[in-house]
Design a protein around this motif. Structure first.
Motif, short mmCIF file in Angstrom:
data_model
loop_
_atom_site.label_atom_id
_atom_site.label_comp_id
_atom_site.label_asym_id
_atom_site.label_seq_id
_atom_site.Cartn_x
_atom_site.Cartn_y
_atom_site.Cartn_z
N ALA A 198 44.50 -15.69 -62.78
CA ALA A 198 44.81 -14.60 -63.70
C ALA A 198 45.03 -13.30 -62.95
CB ALA A 198 43.67 -14.42 -64.70
N PHE A 199 44.31 -13.12 -61.87
CA PHE A 199 44.40 -11.88 -61.09
C PHE A 199 45.68 -11.87 -60.25
CE2 PHE A 199 40.03 -12.81 -62.12
CZ PHE A 199 39.64 -11.62 -62.73
N HIS A 200 46.11 -13.05 -59.80
CA HIS A 200 47.41 -13.14 -59.14
C HIS A 200 48.52 -12.73 -60.11
CE1 HIS A 200 46.87 -14.75 -55.11
NE2 HIS A 200 45.93 -15.56 -55.57
N VAL A 201 48.42 -13.20 -61.37
CA VAL A 201 49.42 -12.84 -62.38
C VAL A 201 49.43 -11.34 -62.59
CG1 VAL A 201 50.02 -13.03 -64.82
CG2 VAL A 201 49.35 -15.07 -63.56
N ALA A 202 48.22 -10.74 -62.71
CA ALA A 202 48.13 -9.30 -62.96
C ALA A 202 48.75 -8.49 -61.81
CB ALA A 202 46.66 -8.90 -63.15
N GLN A 204 50.88 -9.60 -59.46
CA GLN A 204 52.31 -9.91 -59.33
C GLN A 204 53.15 -9.16 -60.37
OE1 GLN A 204 53.18 -14.12 -59.75
NE2 GLN A 204 55.34 -13.75 -60.15
N ALA A 205 52.63 -9.09 -61.61
CA ALA A 205 53.38 -8.43 -62.68
C ALA A 205 53.11 -6.93 -62.75
CB ALA A 205 53.03 -9.09 -64.02
N GLY A 206 52.16 -6.44 -61.94
CA GLY A 206 51.83 -5.03 -61.96
C GLY A 206 51.13 -4.60 -63.25
N LEU A 207 50.36 -5.51 -63.85
CA LEU A 207 49.70 -5.23 -65.13
C LEU A 207 48.24 -4.86 -64.93
CD1 LEU A 207 51.04 -8.15 -67.35
CD2 LEU A 207 51.95 -5.84 -67.12
N ALA A 247 46.57 -9.81 -51.12
CA ALA A 247 45.40 -9.75 -50.24
C ALA A 247 44.19 -9.15 -50.96
CB ALA A 247 45.72 -8.93 -48.99
N ASP A 248 44.43 -8.42 -52.05
CA ASP A 248 43.35 -7.77 -52.79
C ASP A 248 42.83 -8.60 -53.95
OD1 ASP A 248 43.58 -5.25 -51.29
OD2 ASP A 248 45.50 -5.04 -52.35
N LEU A 252 39.34 -8.17 -56.18
CA LEU A 252 39.51 -7.76 -57.58
C LEU A 252 38.78 -8.72 -58.53
CD1 LEU A 252 40.89 -5.95 -59.73
CD2 LEU A 252 42.85 -7.53 -59.62
N SER A 253 38.93 -10.02 -58.30
CA SER A 253 38.30 -11.00 -59.19
C SER A 253 36.78 -10.91 -59.13
CB SER A 253 38.76 -12.42 -58.83
OG SER A 253 38.28 -12.82 -57.56
N VAL A 254 36.24 -10.71 -57.94
CA VAL A 254 34.78 -10.58 -57.79
C VAL A 254 34.27 -9.33 -58.49
CG1 VAL A 254 32.92 -10.20 -56.12
CG2 VAL A 254 34.66 -11.95 -55.67
N CYS A 255 35.00 -8.23 -58.29
CA CYS A 255 34.58 -6.95 -58.87
C CYS A 255 34.60 -7.00 -60.40
CB CYS A 255 35.49 -5.85 -58.36
SG CYS A 255 35.03 -4.22 -58.93
N VAL A 256 35.66 -7.59 -60.99
CA VAL A 256 35.76 -7.68 -62.44
C VAL A 256 34.63 -8.55 -62.99
CG1 VAL A 256 37.16 -8.53 -64.36
CG2 VAL A 256 38.24 -7.28 -62.49
#
Length: 288
Positions: A198-202, A204-207, A247-248, A252-256
């Motif tokens: 889900a975080f790759h999608v976010a 990649q799409a800049g969402l 790379a982030d 990001l996933s851990v922080c969320v």
């Protein structure tokens, strides 16, 4: 007169068993649990059929991704009345962020109920691929543009996620994801590690990412137990992905997850059993 009598008899044949089950469920927790599951799955099937029938008109109107909204706003009021369940939402204004990637915690099949109360128009979902073949529900999901993820085939899953990112940007839609990948139903308040898709999608799409936390409803629903009541939900402010790269994604996933876990423990039953050793929440501050 005979037609009216026929209708009355039909209602009696159908209604009497449900009435007796309902009366029995008042004194038998196990009966109440099975009655709840029966009503739940029946309502899901009915509302899935309604949403599926709406798919063609919505497609012709250029609003295909509102099919999930039709299901949600049909399912929630019906099942709320049948079950005695209610939703209380804190931070509802954050649901107005669009498009975005909604991130939710996953506890049981009952998660459909709070999602139905919250999901905005133009939002797709990312279920496991096996749900595609579930009668009524699977057909409705396909009609609503669900992004099915094959957990057993990472290569196919990556392709699905890449395609999802491109379609989200193209159609300006949001998507709702349970990144734990499987259910976490426990008496103590915890969440499984998040998968990164889900975080790759976010990114990649800049969402932006919008976390949505359902309280731990173990006391309300788990195997053999159903107790009607009010379920608390907190929607957190959006987390920007501007300037982030693949790379982030891990950070990001851990922080969320850490933010959501803190909130889960804040809004859930304070009298729950303690966490196993080594499960303390990290205080990591803001994600971005």
């Amino acid at each position: 007169m005979s037609f009216v009598l026929l209708i009355v008899k039909a209602l009696a044949y159908v209604g009497l068993p449900f009435y007796l089950l309902y009366r029995t469920s008042q004194s038998s927790p196990l009966t109440r649990y099975y009655l709840f599951n029966t009503l739940y799955l029946s309502t899901v099937g009915f509302c899935s059929s309604v949403a599926f029938c709406s798919a063609l008109p919505l497609y012709l109107l250029g609003r295909r991704y509102d099919v999930n909204f039709v299901f949600a706003r049909t399912f929630y009021p019906i099942f709320s009345r049948l079950s005695g369940l209610r939703i209380v939402v804190e931070g509802k204004e954050h649901l107005q962020v669009r498009p975005c990637v909604f991130i939710g915690n996953h506890q049981s099949m009952m998660d459909v109920f709070p999602v139905a109360a919250l999901i905005p128009r133009g939002t797709r979902v990312m279920p496991k691929s096996s749900l595609k073949y579930m009668p009524f529900f699977g057909q409705f999901l396909q009609a609503g543009g669900a992004v099915f993820v094959d957990r057993g085939n990472s290569a196919v899953a990556v392709q699905s996620l890449q395609a999802a990112g491109e379609e989200i940007k193209k159609h300006h839609t949001s998507i709702w994801v349970f990144p734990e990948g499987t259910r976490t139903s426990r008496p103590y308040h915890d969440m499984r590690p998040f998968k990164k898709g889900a975080f790759h999608v976010a990114v990649q799409a800049g969402l932006p990412v919008v976390p949505v936390v359902f309280e731990n409803y173990w006391n309300m629903y788990h195997k053999g137990v159903f107790n009607p009541g009010t379920l608390k939900v907190r929607v957190l402010p959006q987390i920007s992905t501007d300037g982030l790269t693949t790379a982030d994604v891990g950070e990001l996933s851990v922080c969320v997850r850490e933010q959501m876990l803190r909130v889960l423990r804040e809004i859930s039953d304070p009298n729950a059993p303690p966490l196993p050793q080594g499960e303390a929440v990290k205080e990591n501050g803001s994600c971005h």
